[in-house]
Each structure stands twice: as C-alpha cells, then as structure tokens.
Design an enzyme around this catalytic site. Structure first.
Site, PDB file in Angstrom:
ATOM      1  N   CYS A 149     -34.961  -2.802 -12.638  1.00 24.75           N
ATOM      2  CA  CYS A 149     -34.261  -4.039 -12.298  1.00 24.75           C
ATOM      3  C   CYS A 149     -35.293  -5.014 -11.738  1.00 24.75           C
ATOM      4  CB  CYS A 149     -33.130  -3.795 -11.302  1.00 24.75           C
ATOM      5  SG  CYS A 149     -33.677  -3.309  -9.646  1.00 24.75           S
ATOM      6  N   SER A 150     -34.849  -6.112 -11.193  1.00 23.88           N
ATOM      7  CA  SER A 150     -35.782  -7.145 -10.735  1.00 23.88           C
ATOM      8  C   SER A 150     -36.555  -6.725  -9.499  1.00 23.88           C
ATOM      9  CB  SER A 150     -35.027  -8.450 -10.458  1.00 23.88           C
ATOM     10  OG  SER A 150     -34.483  -8.966 -11.645  1.00 23.88           O
TER      11      SER A 150
END
Length: 377
Positions: free
Chosen positions: A73-74
């Site tokens: 994910c980020s």
C-alpha cells in the site's frame, strides 16, 4: 499462518535476482496504474483496500499458493491489515515495510567497475523512482554525483569503506527529484559543483562546473572532466570519468533520450539536445561506458542490477540517436511529451534553495514514477 514484513531492500534483491514474487497492491487503481513495483518475474493483483474491508474470501482463488505473497500500500497501514486477513485465511504473506514511500526511497549500491590507477565507481540504483546516482572513489577520497535527498545512503557507504567525500556534483538542476548534493557538501565540507547556466536563481554558494573543468579525486591521475551538454536543461553537463565512463545525466539513457521541456522551453532547447547527442557525443570514444541519471524499465538493467552500456552500442541501438532528419527529431522529442514530474516546479525551487519543505512534504513531492525520459524510442 503468519504474516511478516519485507523491506524495500529485500524487494530490491528480488528485482535484481529476477526472483518470483506475487504482489497484491491495495492502493487505488489510478495509483497502481501510474506507478508500481516492477520486476521481471513479478505478478500483480490490484484490489483497492476499501474493496477488502468486508474480508478477503472472494479474492483467495486469485492468489497463488506456490509463490511468496507481498501486500503493498502507500504507507504500510492498509497492507498490514490485509496481510493479517490473508494470514487468518491460511496464507503465509508479507507486507511491504513503509509501503510505496519506502520503496521510492531505497537505494541499492552496485559496483560498476575499477578505475585505471586504483579506486572504483559505484552506481546507486533507486529502483522505485528510476533514479541513478554515483560515487567515484580514489585514494581514500570520493565524489558523489547526482545524489538523491536520501543522503545517509552515501554518507554511510563512504564510512563503511573508509573514504572521505571531498566533491559533490550535479549534472544539472533536477526537476524530478530533490538533490541531496548541497546537504552532503555541508555535512562533509566537500565542494559542491553545479553548472552555472542552471544556477542563475540559486540562493547558495557553489563551484561553477564548466566545460573542460577537471576535478581530481585522491592523489592519482583519476579525473572527472566536465563536458557541456545542454538539451535537458540549458546548463546540463556530462562528466567523463577516468576516460572510461560517461555520466550523461538526463541527456542520454540506455533506451531513450532526455526531454527538454521541464522548464517549459521544449521548442527552445530541442536544438541543443540534438547538438549534444548528434555532435558533441559523436566526438567521444565509442568505448566509453554510458552511466545515465535515470532509467525507465527494468529491461534496461544488466544482470548485476547496473544500468550501463557502451556509447557505441547506444549509437547503434538507441532510436533517439538515429533520426537523420532534424524535423522528424524535433517532432519526436516535442510531440506527445509525457506528463511533467510530480510537483516539478516545487522540486526545482527546492533545488535552487528558494523553499525548504519539511521531510514529509519532500516525500510527497517525489512520490510517483520517473518522468525525465523523453520520446526517443
């Protein structure tokens, strides 16, 4: 089953070693399509995190049982939650420590080769951004070229091998990433060199890097010679190192050529770009090993993870170097230009010393893919 963290450094080794890896990317579809971890033997599944809030049962049949599984994910948080759900469903999984932000910042040092009278040159590969920077070493001294803002990578590497950084150079005023050159110079008391034609608006002192300038590292005859090579910027300067290596900045890449528009002057600078590539570089030895400041795709990487190729081979194979008609060259370079780098104007102003964003702001400014490659394919 269990879930564990995998570091950006561990992922980098898998890229270089062409290891199999299955990546479940839980970012939004637009972010995934714009920029993702790339590996020759990687498989991908993009399911946004918000589509998994009710569980992962519906995607289990899309996840292989015979490969390592990495959730991305980020920043990390969402991937931990999804990895935990997959673990509870009976899978062994990893999540990427620090997320795509950490991937964007990892630097992998790769030894390029030896220098004629002792010493060596290293390439620092930023796989998550496509940036390449360098450290040349001779007799206990080092020069750092086109450094990123992750300066600890260079400082720690120099400490580990017992050398002192005495010179820091930038081939041009960067617009796609924040240079760490000035900070390294301040910390190490090294000289910081910048092409003066790119430095008209900088707010700090620097050494003018001009064509024909020779910078000696160590006590041997190892020299860095500056070669004025405009086109990406008006001040772009290449370096010939030890008469063996051509550090081409963002002028020439392995599979493409630079773009001249990052200051909004594509039509003005495209002629300079052609002059550099088709005249100045043609006067150099075909045996020079080209070391660019960026790469686009992992296919440009050699087996050892380096990005390098002889100049003669590029003149034979790089389409951007083989367009005889100048009108066609101009049309290729200035037509259908890729999007500008994320926050490129803020990055330029940071590299000029006009603004000083905090750490988190700098990270946000750089997030995203490499945008320095032109249309020379």
């Amino acid at each position: 089953m269990t879930f564990k963290q995998m570091t950006a450094a561990e992922v980098a080794k898998k890229v270089i070693n062409k290891t199999d890896l299955f990546i479940l990317d839980v970012r939004n579809e637009s972010d995934f399509n714009d920029w993702k971890i790339d590996g020759q033997n990687f498989e991908f599944l993009n399911i946004p995190y918000f589509d998994l809030l009710d569980g992962v049962v519906e995607i289990l049949d899309q996840i292989p049982s015979n490969k390592e599984i990495l959730v991305v994910c980020s920043k990390e948080g969402s991937s931990i939650m999804v990895a935990e759900m997959l673990s509870e469903a009976g899978l062994d999984v990893f999540y990427l420590k620090g997320g795509m932000k950490a991937w964007s910042e990892h630097l992998e040092p790769v030894k390029i080769g030896e220098l004629t009278k002792g010493g060596e040159i290293y390439q620092f590969v930023r796989l998550g951004k496509g940036c390449l920077s360098y450290m040349a070493i001779s007799n206990g001294e080092a020069a750092v070229i086109d450094s990123t803002r992750m300066i600890d990578a260079y400082l720690d590497f120099a400490d580990d091998i017992g050398v002192k950084i005495t010179h820091v150079l930038d081939t041009h005023l960067h617009a796609d990433h924040i240079s760490g050159g000035r900070r390294i110079a301040e910390i190490t008391n090294a000289a910081y060199w910048l092409p003066p034609k790119d430095a008209a608006e900088v707010t700090f002192e620097y050494q003018p890097l001009e064509s024909g300038k020779v910078i000696t590292i160590g006590h041997t005859s190892f020299d860095i010679q500056a070669l004025y090579s405009p086109g990406h910027t008006i001040g772009s300067t290449s370096f010939v190192v030890d008469q063996k290596y051509l550090l081409s900045g963002d002028i020439l890449f392995i599979d493409s050529i630079g773009r001249p528009d990052l200051a909004g002057l594509a039509e003005d600078w495209v002629g300079d770009l052609r002059e550099t590539l088709y005249t100045r570089y043609r006067e150099l030895s075909d045996e020079l090993i080209v070391l660019p400041s960026h790469f686009m795709i992992i296919d440009e990487m050699n087996e050892d993870g380096s990005v390098a190729k002889k100049l003669g081979a590029l003149f034979a194979d790089n389409h951007g170097l083989n367009i005889a008609d100048e009108t066609k060259f101009r049309a290729l370079v200035t037509g259908n230009l890729p999007p500008q780098p994320n926050a490129y104007q803020e990055i330029r102003e940071t590299n000029m010393g006009k603004i000083e964003p905090d750490y988190e702001k700098q990270r946000e400014m750089e997030i995203g893919p490499n945008r320095c490659i032109g249309n020379g394919r």
